[in-house]
Design a protein around this motif. Structure first.
Motif, mmCIF file in Angstrom:
data_model
loop_
_atom_site.group_PDB
_atom_site.id
_atom_site.type_symbol
_atom_site.label_atom_id
_atom_site.label_comp_id
_atom_site.label_asym_id
_atom_site.label_seq_id
_atom_site.Cartn_x
_atom_site.Cartn_y
_atom_site.Cartn_z
ATOM 1 N N PRO A 114 35.563 44.128 39.591
ATOM 2 C CA PRO A 114 34.269 44.103 38.885
ATOM 3 C C PRO A 114 33.682 45.501 38.738
ATOM 4 C CG PRO A 114 34.376 42.341 40.511
ATOM 5 C CD PRO A 114 35.601 43.182 40.712
ATOM 6 N N SER A 115 33.183 45.782 37.549
ATOM 7 C CA SER A 115 32.620 47.094 37.247
ATOM 8 C C SER A 115 31.646 46.941 36.093
ATOM 9 C CB SER A 115 33.737 48.081 36.888
ATOM 10 O OG SER A 115 34.413 47.653 35.711
ATOM 11 N N LEU A 116 31.077 48.062 35.645
ATOM 12 C CA LEU A 116 30.181 48.011 34.500
ATOM 13 C C LEU A 116 30.917 47.619 33.230
ATOM 14 C CD1 LEU A 116 27.957 51.184 35.120
ATOM 15 C CD2 LEU A 116 27.372 48.777 35.513
ATOM 16 N N GLU A 117 32.180 47.992 33.136
ATOM 17 C CA GLU A 117 32.972 47.635 31.952
ATOM 18 C C GLU A 117 33.377 46.171 31.989
ATOM 19 O OE1 GLU A 117 37.042 49.060 29.576
ATOM 20 O OE2 GLU A 117 36.521 49.899 31.547
ATOM 21 N N PHE A 118 33.811 45.719 33.161
ATOM 22 C CA PHE A 118 34.194 44.317 33.348
ATOM 23 C C PHE A 118 33.334 43.759 34.494
ATOM 24 C CE2 PHE A 118 38.082 46.567 31.961
ATOM 25 C CZ PHE A 118 38.302 45.915 30.753
ATOM 26 N N LEU A 119 32.284 43.027 34.134
ATOM 27 C CA LEU A 119 31.297 42.589 35.128
ATOM 28 C C LEU A 119 31.910 41.731 36.228
ATOM 29 C CD1 LEU A 119 28.222 41.708 32.852
ATOM 30 C CD2 LEU A 119 28.633 43.782 34.196
ATOM 31 N N PHE A 120 32.841 40.864 35.862
ATOM 32 C CA PHE A 120 33.495 39.993 36.840
ATOM 33 C C PHE A 120 34.938 40.407 37.100
ATOM 34 C CE2 PHE A 120 30.586 36.174 35.660
ATOM 35 C CZ PHE A 120 29.534 36.794 36.310
ATOM 36 N N GLY A 121 35.346 41.566 36.582
ATOM 37 C CA GLY A 121 36.718 42.006 36.731
ATOM 38 C C GLY A 121 37.628 41.374 35.689
ATOM 39 N N THR A 122 38.933 41.570 35.857
ATOM 40 C CA THR A 122 39.917 40.997 34.940
ATOM 41 C C THR A 122 40.963 40.228 35.736
ATOM 42 O OG1 THR A 122 41.314 42.984 35.009
ATOM 43 C CG2 THR A 122 39.604 42.907 33.312
ATOM 44 N N ASP A 123 41.722 39.393 35.028
ATOM 45 C CA ASP A 123 42.755 38.607 35.694
ATOM 46 C C ASP A 123 44.108 39.290 35.595
ATOM 47 O OD1 ASP A 123 43.562 38.241 33.081
ATOM 48 O OD2 ASP A 123 43.085 36.101 33.021
ATOM 49 N N GLN A 124 45.172 38.563 35.911
ATOM 50 C CA GLN A 124 46.509 39.151 35.956
ATOM 51 C C GLN A 124 47.024 39.543 34.583
ATOM 52 O OE1 GLN A 124 45.761 36.041 36.325
ATOM 53 N NE2 GLN A 124 47.153 34.768 35.147
ATOM 54 N N LEU A 125 46.389 39.080 33.524
ATOM 55 C CA LEU A 125 46.780 39.445 32.164
ATOM 56 C C LEU A 125 45.790 40.404 31.524
ATOM 57 C CD1 LEU A 125 48.002 35.961 30.837
ATOM 58 C CD2 LEU A 125 49.386 37.849 31.710
ATOM 59 N N GLY A 126 44.860 40.897 32.303
ATOM 60 C CA GLY A 126 43.881 41.842 31.782
ATOM 61 C C GLY A 126 42.771 41.201 30.973
ATOM 62 N N ARG A 127 42.615 39.889 31.075
ATOM 63 C CA ARG A 127 41.557 39.205 30.329
ATOM 64 C C ARG A 127 40.224 39.305 31.073
ATOM 65 N NH1 ARG A 127 44.867 33.661 29.543
ATOM 66 N NH2 ARG A 127 44.978 34.045 31.807
ATOM 67 N N ASP A 128 39.160 39.460 30.303
ATOM 68 C CA ASP A 128 37.828 39.645 30.872
ATOM 69 C C ASP A 128 37.356 38.341 31.516
ATOM 70 O OD1 ASP A 128 35.290 40.340 31.525
ATOM 71 O OD2 ASP A 128 34.637 40.864 29.498
ATOM 72 N N LEU A 129 37.159 38.345 32.831
ATOM 73 C CA LEU A 129 36.755 37.141 33.533
ATOM 74 C C LEU A 129 35.324 36.723 33.184
ATOM 75 C CD1 LEU A 129 38.274 37.534 37.112
ATOM 76 C CD2 LEU A 129 38.917 35.908 35.337
ATOM 77 N N PHE A 130 34.486 37.674 32.849
ATOM 78 C CA PHE A 130 33.120 37.329 32.457
ATOM 79 C C PHE A 130 33.136 36.441 31.215
ATOM 80 C CE2 PHE A 130 29.307 38.123 29.913
ATOM 81 C CZ PHE A 130 28.310 37.785 30.817
ATOM 82 N N ALA A 131 33.890 36.869 30.199
ATOM 83 C CA ALA A 131 33.980 36.078 28.971
ATOM 84 C C ALA A 131 34.631 34.728 29.243
ATOM 85 C CB ALA A 131 34.772 36.847 27.908
ATOM 86 N N ARG A 132 35.647 34.703 30.099
ATOM 87 C CA ARG A 132 36.355 33.457 30.372
ATOM 88 C C ARG A 132 35.474 32.466 31.146
ATOM 89 N NH1 ARG A 132 41.428 32.895 29.286
ATOM 90 N NH2 ARG A 132 41.875 31.447 30.997
ATOM 91 N N VAL A 133 34.723 32.966 32.115
ATOM 92 C CA VAL A 133 33.844 32.076 32.882
ATOM 93 C C VAL A 133 32.705 31.561 32.013
ATOM 94 C CG1 VAL A 133 32.183 31.999 34.779
ATOM 95 C CG2 VAL A 133 34.411 33.039 35.130
ATOM 96 N N MET A 134 32.103 32.446 31.217
ATOM 97 C CA MET A 134 30.999 32.018 30.359
ATOM 98 C C MET A 134 31.455 30.966 29.338
ATOM 99 S SD MET A 134 28.295 33.621 31.431
ATOM 100 C CE MET A 134 29.004 33.516 33.072
ATOM 101 N N LEU A 135 32.574 31.209 28.667
ATOM 102 C CA LEU A 135 33.082 30.248 27.685
ATOM 103 C C LEU A 135 33.651 29.010 28.380
ATOM 104 C CD1 LEU A 135 34.790 32.669 25.133
ATOM 105 C CD2 LEU A 135 32.646 31.423 24.862
ATOM 106 N N GLY A 136 34.173 29.196 29.587
ATOM 107 C CA GLY A 136 34.689 28.054 30.332
ATOM 108 C C GLY A 136 33.600 27.094 30.771
ATOM 109 N N THR A 137 32.359 27.569 30.838
ATOM 110 C CA THR A 137 31.242 26.691 31.193
ATOM 111 C C THR A 137 31.114 25.564 30.187
ATOM 112 O OG1 THR A 137 30.067 28.556 32.179
ATOM 113 C CG2 THR A 137 28.767 26.596 31.658
#
Length: 271
Positions: A47-70
């Motif tokens: 997790p960083s300013l660029e990737f708020l929730f970090g990234t996964d094993q494929l480099g996908r943005d976890l913030f976007a994935r969690v928000m859309l996964g909701t």
């Protein structure tokens, strides 16, 4: 209404409101491709300013994935619970109101389904129908139907014995009119409460099915899929599991607290 303004109630309302806002606004504010875009140069980025929730094993943005996964997880849960209410409501009302052989037949069918753990029944149905979103909704909806049918049957049985129902029956009111005008309005509050609490279990069921590969399929964003994909990276990238796991935990917590508050407010004996 005193209980509704308690700290527990306010926290539950805030969590449920936040989850609903994310589910509604995330698809409007975040592009769908943001959840599936791979960037191997940034894989397992903390997790960083660029990737708020970090990234996964494929480099996908976890913030976007969690928000859309909701929206994905909540949509499946809401649709499945709505399906179980649509099926369980008439079953429970008819069984509790008429009683006799009708009650025996319907409740034996419900008892047969209740003999299986809900998650095991959902797993079996998903395995038979095949893994996709529509079948996940059917599996969870069928698995939760007997619980709602049992509760509705008990409430319908109680209402059917009320003096005003006996008076309406003696006045010649038809059974259909009786069910619609007298029984249904008086069992709506417990149905709403149970449906709200069932949403929490439906969220867990969807995450469990997706974790086992029988629910939402890749590359769609789903909390269960994200947890499943993170199991091989817990030692080097724990955030890949903590973020979606935390989303599931907060959602279930909020729905449970909100359901408890609704039960206190809508229960005539509490009033």
């Amino acid at each position: 209404m005193r209980r509704f303004t308690s700290t527990k109630g306010l926290l539950g309302i805030c969590l449920v409101t936040l989850i609903l806002l994310i589910a509604i606004l995330a698809p409007l504010l975040i592009a769908p491709e943001a959840a599936t875009k791979m960037n191997m140069t940034a894989r397992l980025h903390p997790p960083s300013l660029e990737f708020l929730f970090g990234t996964d094993q494929l480099g996908r943005d976890l913030f976007a994935r969690v928000m859309l996964g909701t929206g994905t997880s909540l949509g499946i849960a809401v649709t499945a619970v709505l399906m179980s209410v649509i099926i369980g409501l008439p079953l429970g009302m008819i069984s509790g109101y008429f009683g006799g052989w009708i009650d025996n037949i319907l409740m034996r069918l419900v008892d047969t389904l209740l003999s299986f753990p809900a998650l095991l029944l959902a797993l079996t149905i998903s395995a038979v129908l095949g893994p996709n979103t529509q079948n996940t909704i059917i599996a969870i909806g069928v698995a939760f139907t007997p619980f709602l049918a049992r509760i509705i049957r008990g409430e319908a049985l109680r209402v059917a014995q009320m003096p005003y129902v006996e008076a309406a029956r003696a006045a010649g009111t038809t059974d259909t009119r009786m069910l619609i005008r007298h029984v249904l309005p008086n069992i709506v509050p417990p149905v709403i409460v149970q449906a709200t609490i069932s949403l929490a279990f439906a969220i867990l069921a969807e995450a469990g099915l997706s974790f086992l590969g029988l629910g939402t399929q890749p590359p769609a964003a789903s909390w269960g899929l994200m947890i499943q994909a993170s199991r091989d990276y817990l030692d080097v990238a724990p955030w890949t599991a903590l973020v979606p796991g935390g989303a599931v935990a907060l959602t279930v917590l909020g729905l449970n607290m909100f359901g408890d508050v609704l039960r206190d407010v809508l229960d005539p004996r509490a009033r």
